[in-house]
Enzyme design. Structure first.
Site, mmCIF file in Angstrom:
data_model
loop_
_atom_site.group_PDB
_atom_site.id
_atom_site.type_symbol
_atom_site.label_atom_id
_atom_site.label_comp_id
_atom_site.label_asym_id
_atom_site.label_seq_id
_atom_site.Cartn_x
_atom_site.Cartn_y
_atom_site.Cartn_z
ATOM 1 N N ASP A 10 0.824 -1.209 0.000
ATOM 2 C CA ASP A 10 0.000 0.000 0.000
ATOM 3 C C ASP A 10 0.862 1.265 0.000
ATOM 4 O OD1 ASP A 10 -2.210 -1.594 0.156
ATOM 5 O OD2 ASP A 10 -2.505 -1.326 2.320
HETATM 6 N N1 URA Z 1 -1.738 -5.474 4.376
HETATM 7 C C1 URA Z 1 -2.075 -4.176 4.294
HETATM 8 O O1 URA Z 1 -3.057 -3.732 4.882
HETATM 9 N N2 URA Z 1 -1.285 -3.374 3.541
HETATM 10 C C2 URA Z 1 -0.167 -3.790 2.905
HETATM 11 O O2 URA Z 1 0.525 -3.003 2.250
HETATM 12 C C3 URA Z 1 0.160 -5.156 3.003
HETATM 13 C C4 URA Z 1 -0.636 -5.985 3.747
#
Ligand code: URA
Length: 256
Positions: free
Chosen positions: A127
């Protein structure tokens, strides 16, 4: 002579590849082959139906038609960068590579040129607000294997939470949680509580915002999320945020 050396293809027949690359009939390719003008991986091609792929080296009369080198990079992704090749608004991980953040030499002993960068894709996103180990490659076969559900490569994250982490979360993570939007139950995940606000989470899948949503069940907000390993491959702590480097042959093995 066109220069299709950056062309990426799935497995295909030699005659199909050459006829498309040079815009010639397949019957012409047959003649080229019969007179020994085509080399595949340094050997005179023996059959027009020979299967070639992205990383085959193909020459005609000594001119290179296809000559891609597999590239496998690890990046220490910073927070605030999109795991994408293009984005209208934000900086992407590809912009970081373009900015010359590749440390040292790539696996094959050369740094990436623009064409090689353009062939890269991300194997398993993070993310915008997450940081840590991100893999980039031009090898679609490898990245598909990595993300195939049946491969079950474990991904390890260090997570900080706004509120104290309670021991009963461990069981809920291990049991799996039902996500109504996707109509699925998450696979068993391991939660290892390190301190009141800090934990490690091990997942074998990558659902949308999965870790944030799992802690969200307890109304506990994730304040930072850092991936430090994929399978047996650990993020090189010498890489500063935004830097990348090629994987060694040994590291490539360790992913699986
Ligand atoms: N879970 C999340 O919420 N974000 C990420 O980037 C990876 C796993």
């Amino acid at each position: 002579m066109p220069n299709p050396s950056h062309q990426l293809l799935n497995r295909t027949r030699l005659d199909r590849f050459i006829s498309k690359a040079l815009q010639v009939k397949r019957s012409e390719v047959r003649l080229m082959l019969a007179s020994g003008r085509i080399l595949v991986d340094g050997q005179a091609a023996e059959s027009i139906s020979q299967v070639v792929h992205t990383f085959s080296h193909i020459c005609l009369d000594g001119d290179i038609l296809l000559n891609n080198t597999p590239q496998y990079l690890m990046m220490n992704k910073p927070v605030g960068v999109v795991s994408a090749t293009k984005d209208a608004q934000h900086k992407t991980v590809m912009d970081l590579l373009r900015g010359g953040s590749l440390r040292g030499e790539s696996l094959q002993g050369e740094s990436l040129n623009g064409e090689q960068r353009a062939g890269l894709h991300i194997a398993g996103r993070l993310d915008f607000n997450s940081s840590g180990l991100l893999l980039l490659t031009n090898d679609g076969h490898w990245s598909r294997r990595l993300s195939a559900p049946e491969t079950r490569v474990s991904k390890a994250y260090r997570v900080t939470l706004e509120d104290p982490i309670e021991p009963h979360y461990v069981e809920a993570f291990a049991e799996g949680m039902y996500f109504a939007f996707e109509d699925l139950t998450t696979r068993p995940a391991r939660l290892h509580i390190l301190s009141e606000h800090l934990a490690e989470v091990y997942l074998t899948e990558g659902r949308y915002h999965q870790i944030k949503r799992m802690f969200g069940r307890f109304n506990n907000k994730v304040t930072s999320l850092h991936r430090f390993a994929i399978g047996g491959l650990y993020l090189d702590e010498a890489l500063q945020a935004g830097q990348s480097r090629g994987l060694s042959a040994d590291e490539l093995e360790r992913v699986f």
